[in-house]
Write a protein that holds these residues in place. Structure first.
Motif, mmCIF file in Angstrom:
data_model
loop_
_atom_site.group_PDB
_atom_site.id
_atom_site.type_symbol
_atom_site.label_atom_id
_atom_site.label_comp_id
_atom_site.label_asym_id
_atom_site.label_seq_id
_atom_site.Cartn_x
_atom_site.Cartn_y
_atom_site.Cartn_z
ATOM 1 N N UNK A 146 35.680 73.324 26.353
ATOM 2 C CA UNK A 146 36.900 73.275 25.543
ATOM 3 C C UNK A 146 38.123 73.512 26.421
ATOM 4 N N UNK A 147 38.022 74.456 27.348
ATOM 5 C CA UNK A 147 39.146 74.716 28.259
ATOM 6 C C UNK A 147 39.463 73.498 29.125
ATOM 7 N N UNK A 148 38.450 72.742 29.523
ATOM 8 C CA UNK A 148 38.683 71.517 30.306
ATOM 9 C C UNK A 148 39.498 70.515 29.490
ATOM 10 N N UNK A 149 39.206 70.399 28.208
ATOM 11 C CA UNK A 149 39.985 69.512 27.336
ATOM 12 C C UNK A 149 41.410 70.016 27.189
ATOM 13 N N UNK A 150 41.551 71.318 27.031
ATOM 14 C CA UNK A 150 42.894 71.904 26.885
ATOM 15 C C UNK A 150 43.740 71.667 28.146
ATOM 16 N N UNK A 151 43.106 71.821 29.313
ATOM 17 C CA UNK A 151 43.828 71.584 30.577
ATOM 18 C C UNK A 151 44.342 70.150 30.665
ATOM 19 N N UNK A 152 43.566 69.224 30.138
ATOM 20 C CA UNK A 152 43.959 67.809 30.158
ATOM 21 C C UNK A 152 44.874 67.444 28.985
ATOM 22 N N UNK A 153 45.125 68.436 28.124
ATOM 23 C CA UNK A 153 45.992 68.251 26.945
ATOM 24 C C UNK A 153 45.519 67.089 26.069
ATOM 25 N N UNK A 154 44.215 67.088 25.815
ATOM 26 C CA UNK A 154 43.636 66.068 24.950
ATOM 27 C C UNK A 154 42.906 66.746 23.791
ATOM 28 N N UNK A 155 42.618 65.991 22.773
ATOM 29 C CA UNK A 155 42.021 66.551 21.569
ATOM 30 C C UNK A 155 40.593 67.062 21.813
ATOM 31 N N UNK A 156 40.280 68.166 21.178
ATOM 32 C CA UNK A 156 38.941 68.741 21.272
ATOM 33 C C UNK A 156 38.111 68.307 20.067
ATOM 34 N N UNK A 157 38.770 67.903 19.001
ATOM 35 C CA UNK A 157 38.038 67.584 17.781
ATOM 36 C C UNK A 157 37.151 66.355 17.961
ATOM 37 N N UNK A 210 37.784 60.977 17.943
ATOM 38 C CA UNK A 210 37.850 60.700 19.383
ATOM 39 C C UNK A 210 38.909 59.660 19.755
ATOM 40 N N UNK A 211 39.343 58.858 18.787
ATOM 41 C CA UNK A 211 40.381 57.874 19.086
ATOM 42 C C UNK A 211 41.721 58.529 19.399
ATOM 43 N N UNK A 212 41.856 59.831 19.101
ATOM 44 C CA UNK A 212 43.083 60.560 19.420
ATOM 45 C C UNK A 212 43.091 61.093 20.854
ATOM 46 N N UNK A 213 42.016 60.843 21.588
ATOM 47 C CA UNK A 213 41.940 61.316 22.976
ATOM 48 C C UNK A 213 43.028 60.652 23.809
ATOM 49 N N UNK A 214 43.702 61.458 24.601
ATOM 50 C CA UNK A 214 44.756 60.942 25.467
ATOM 51 C C UNK A 214 44.333 60.946 26.932
ATOM 52 N N UNK A 215 43.206 61.581 27.217
ATOM 53 C CA UNK A 215 42.728 61.693 28.588
ATOM 54 C C UNK A 215 41.205 61.701 28.579
ATOM 55 N N UNK A 216 40.622 61.060 29.569
ATOM 56 C CA UNK A 216 39.180 61.064 29.734
ATOM 57 C C UNK A 216 38.817 62.196 30.689
#
Length: 150
Positions: free
Chosen positions: A54-65, A69-75
């Motif tokens: 979860x912290x990895x997603x937060x660092x990339x400022x992308x959605x965790x939900x 998944x279409x709301x993802x801004x970073x892979x």
């Protein structure tokens, strides 16, 4: 039905089902040395993997939900994501295996198998379809490099 039930809720329902089964089928219990310790180690490891993921997603400022998944801004492909495309689900699986060990019921293996099958069919695969739409060739290349579970 796809992507409608949050995976932590699926894991919680699975854990309750395992507890219910174990409490009713006392004759199918097992024990071995350090069973309790191993169970707790797996639970703590699973929770730790989830937190780190979860912290990895937060660092990339992308959605965790996982429900959108279409709301993802970073892979996210760093950290644990270099070894598994789904460390959060792997973490939940480790927690369930730890609980199964603490409960000591052979029947709970079936619940774990159903959990993996359900998460794969109704969460991971639909997620992957949407991530292909969002990230295209980059995500497809990632899927060829990194396994789905481990």
């Amino acid at each position: 039905m796809k992507l409608l039930v949050p995976p932590p809720l699926v894991a919680a329902i699975s854990a309750l089902l395992m507890w219910g089964i174990a409490s009713q089928l006392d004759a199918l219990r097992f024990t071995f040395p350090l069973q309790e310790l191993l169970g707790y180690v797996l639970i703590v490891s699973g929770i730790s993997i989830d937190i780190v993921s979860i912290l990895a997603f937060r660092r990339e400022r992308t959605t965790v939900t996982p429900l959108a998944p279409e709301k993802a801004t970073s892979l996210v492909v760093t950290g644990l994501y270099r070894f598994t495309r789904n460390p959060m689900y792997l973490g939940l699986l480790l927690v369930l295996i730890g609980i199964a060990l603490l409960l000591g019921s052979f029947v709970n293996v079936a619940v774990i198998v159903v959990f993996v099958a359900y998460i794969t069919a109704f969460q991971i695969r639909p997620e992957e379809e949407r991530l292909i739409e969002v990230f295209g060739a980059r995500y497809l290349a990632y899927t060829r490099e990194v396994r789905r579970w481990i």
